[in-house]
Scaffold this motif. Sequence first.
Motif, mmCIF file in Angstrom:
data_model
loop_
_atom_site.group_PDB
_atom_site.id
_atom_site.type_symbol
_atom_site.label_atom_id
_atom_site.label_comp_id
_atom_site.label_asym_id
_atom_site.label_seq_id
_atom_site.Cartn_x
_atom_site.Cartn_y
_atom_site.Cartn_z
ATOM 1 N N MET A 77 0.385 -1.344 0.069
ATOM 2 C CA MET A 77 -0.209 -0.055 -0.190
ATOM 3 C C MET A 77 1.184 0.905 0.280
ATOM 4 N N GLU A 78 2.341 1.265 0.433
ATOM 5 C CA GLU A 78 3.106 2.874 0.460
ATOM 6 C C GLU A 78 3.191 3.241 -0.510
ATOM 7 N N SER A 79 2.766 1.819 -1.749
ATOM 8 C CA SER A 79 2.856 2.706 -3.434
ATOM 9 C C SER A 79 2.022 3.567 -3.772
ATOM 10 N N SER A 80 0.827 3.023 -3.564
ATOM 11 C CA SER A 80 -0.751 3.298 -3.822
ATOM 12 C C SER A 80 -0.988 4.824 -4.209
ATOM 13 N N VAL A 81 -1.606 5.509 -4.845
ATOM 14 C CA VAL A 81 -1.231 6.520 -4.907
ATOM 15 C C VAL A 81 -2.644 7.004 -6.250
ATOM 16 N N VAL A 82 -2.899 8.526 -5.885
ATOM 17 C CA VAL A 82 -4.568 8.964 -6.508
ATOM 18 C C VAL A 82 -4.270 9.729 -7.770
ATOM 19 N N ILE A 83 -4.839 9.541 -8.434
ATOM 20 C CA ILE A 83 -4.546 11.054 -9.976
ATOM 21 C C ILE A 83 -5.716 11.800 -10.067
ATOM 22 N N GLY A 84 -4.934 13.294 -10.292
ATOM 23 C CA GLY A 84 -5.472 14.454 -10.317
ATOM 24 C C GLY A 84 -6.084 14.646 -11.683
ATOM 25 N N ILE A 85 -6.669 14.934 -12.517
ATOM 26 C CA ILE A 85 -6.871 15.617 -14.089
ATOM 27 C C ILE A 85 -7.581 17.189 -13.551
ATOM 28 N N ASP A 86 -6.719 18.062 -14.348
ATOM 29 C CA ASP A 86 -7.861 18.844 -14.151
ATOM 30 C C ASP A 86 -6.991 19.322 -16.058
ATOM 31 N N ALA A 92 -0.657 11.469 -6.355
ATOM 32 C CA ALA A 92 -0.117 11.868 -5.062
ATOM 33 C C ALA A 92 -0.387 10.198 -3.898
ATOM 34 N N ASP A 93 0.196 10.247 -2.952
ATOM 35 C CA ASP A 93 0.114 9.028 -2.133
ATOM 36 C C ASP A 93 -1.200 9.473 -1.685
ATOM 37 N N LEU A 94 -1.659 8.189 -0.203
ATOM 38 C CA LEU A 94 -3.331 8.556 -0.650
ATOM 39 C C LEU A 94 -3.197 9.804 0.928
ATOM 40 N N ARG A 95 -1.828 10.177 1.173
ATOM 41 C CA ARG A 95 -2.081 11.525 2.246
ATOM 42 C C ARG A 95 -1.912 12.544 1.217
ATOM 43 N N GLY A 96 -2.116 13.172 0.240
ATOM 44 C CA GLY A 96 -1.889 13.809 -0.478
ATOM 45 C C GLY A 96 -0.996 14.636 -1.239
ATOM 46 N N ALA A 102 -10.654 12.547 -5.101
ATOM 47 C CA ALA A 102 -9.939 11.244 -5.980
ATOM 48 C C ALA A 102 -10.158 10.707 -3.992
ATOM 49 N N LEU A 103 -9.247 11.611 -2.703
ATOM 50 C CA LEU A 103 -9.599 10.923 -1.595
ATOM 51 C C LEU A 103 -10.608 10.808 -1.253
ATOM 52 N N LYS A 104 -11.668 11.896 -1.635
ATOM 53 C CA LYS A 104 -12.642 11.476 -0.337
ATOM 54 C C LYS A 104 -13.068 10.123 -1.297
ATOM 55 N N ALA A 105 -13.060 10.531 -2.426
ATOM 56 C CA ALA A 105 -13.850 8.897 -2.850
ATOM 57 C C ALA A 105 -13.319 7.541 -2.013
ATOM 58 N N LEU A 106 -11.880 7.348 -2.253
ATOM 59 C CA LEU A 106 -11.470 6.575 -1.120
ATOM 60 C C LEU A 106 -11.723 6.581 0.367
ATOM 61 N N GLN A 116 -10.480 8.481 2.457
ATOM 62 C CA GLN A 116 -9.326 8.977 2.486
ATOM 63 C C GLN A 116 -9.860 9.957 4.182
ATOM 64 N N PRO A 117 -9.330 10.180 5.488
ATOM 65 C CA PRO A 117 -9.902 10.597 6.502
ATOM 66 C C PRO A 117 -9.149 12.111 6.210
ATOM 67 N N GLU A 118 -9.993 13.770 5.360
ATOM 68 C CA GLU A 118 -9.574 14.386 4.955
ATOM 69 C C GLU A 118 -8.568 15.182 6.626
ATOM 70 N N ASP A 119 -8.485 14.891 7.979
ATOM 71 C CA ASP A 119 -7.573 15.847 8.412
ATOM 72 C C ASP A 119 -5.757 15.069 8.451
ATOM 73 N N SER A 120 -5.968 13.859 7.318
ATOM 74 C CA SER A 120 -4.252 12.768 7.223
ATOM 75 C C SER A 120 -4.314 13.804 6.292
ATOM 76 N N TRP A 121 -4.954 14.858 4.984
ATOM 77 C CA TRP A 121 -4.249 15.170 3.468
ATOM 78 C C TRP A 121 -3.452 16.400 3.951
ATOM 79 N N MET A 122 -2.219 15.887 3.115
ATOM 80 C CA MET A 122 -1.422 17.103 2.785
ATOM 81 C C MET A 122 -1.892 17.439 1.835
ATOM 82 N N LEU A 123 -2.459 18.445 1.705
ATOM 83 C CA LEU A 123 -2.420 18.930 0.191
ATOM 84 C C LEU A 123 -1.782 20.094 -0.170
ATOM 85 N N GLU A 124 -0.726 21.046 -0.731
ATOM 86 C CA GLU A 124 -0.131 21.714 -1.264
ATOM 87 C C GLU A 124 -0.133 21.947 -2.592
#
Length: 316
Positions: A1-10, A21-25, A301-305, A307-315
Amino acid sequence: MESSVVIGIDGGGTHTRVLVADLRGTRLAYVEGGASSLHKDRNAVHNVRQAVLDALTSAGRSLDDVRYVTAGIAGYDTPEDLAWVTELTNIPGLACPRQHVNDAVSAHAGALQAKPGIVAISGTGSNIWGITENGQHLSNYAFHHYAPSAARFIAYEAVYEAIAGNRDATDEQLVSDMLRHFQVDSIEALAEYARKGFQADRRERDRHVGQFAPIVTEQALRGSGIAAFVLDRAIHQLKVGIELVATAFQEDEVRVALIGSVLASPYVQRALIDQLAAGRNKRYVVEPPRHEPVVGSVLLALKALGQPEDSWMLED
């Protein structure tokens, strides 16, 4: 799972932006490619798929590591569009769930983190998208309203005003820049070029005309009568569109974020903020977008999975 990622496309605008991004954003890789909308580029499918593969390579990940993809695509306006939109991310070997939304949804998720409020978008396209306090999603399109404020619209309108003769001494630099942009030596020659439809290919025509928009917004600041007239008309329709969407909100105060190259111009941004302040139906709080739309796609994508919002490290 450490290599798991999500992809965001704009897929808004003239480029596809892909963020891995990884599962923490945490951002792992960011890549830009050609346009993702078939309305703008016949190579849209190749553009998106290649950008995704390049981003994964840059992140040191494979298709097997992807757990979710969210793609915000310009031009995804009706259920019928889903056929070509889903093809963009139908990459051989990609087996994870895929979510496709209008690019305004990703923009809202990034700018306001999908919290109640309205995003007004004006760049290569125009859209006004809101999420109300009770979770209702609403666009000005629902009212059959369109704010013709996208780059190509204001550029076309400026050209039309100049050809029509509605110019004075304040427009000398604008007209000079216009003739240079369209590679003609007189207004008469520009009129002849326009009468022939500018260019035969619609995508190329809109792209080339739209590239003149930054000159229009700059010349409005310098006092061009044509530029100010065209932009003021577009700004009023943006205000109307925001006010239409705001009628669905229960609270008197509504958050608003402004996104896109046209709305980033000082003349347009200042004038729209002033007009919203003078509005009668709501009190608008205009705030800078918190994240770019591509980050909004990652957030979705993280929300759909789950993943708890307080763990996200979005930058950004």
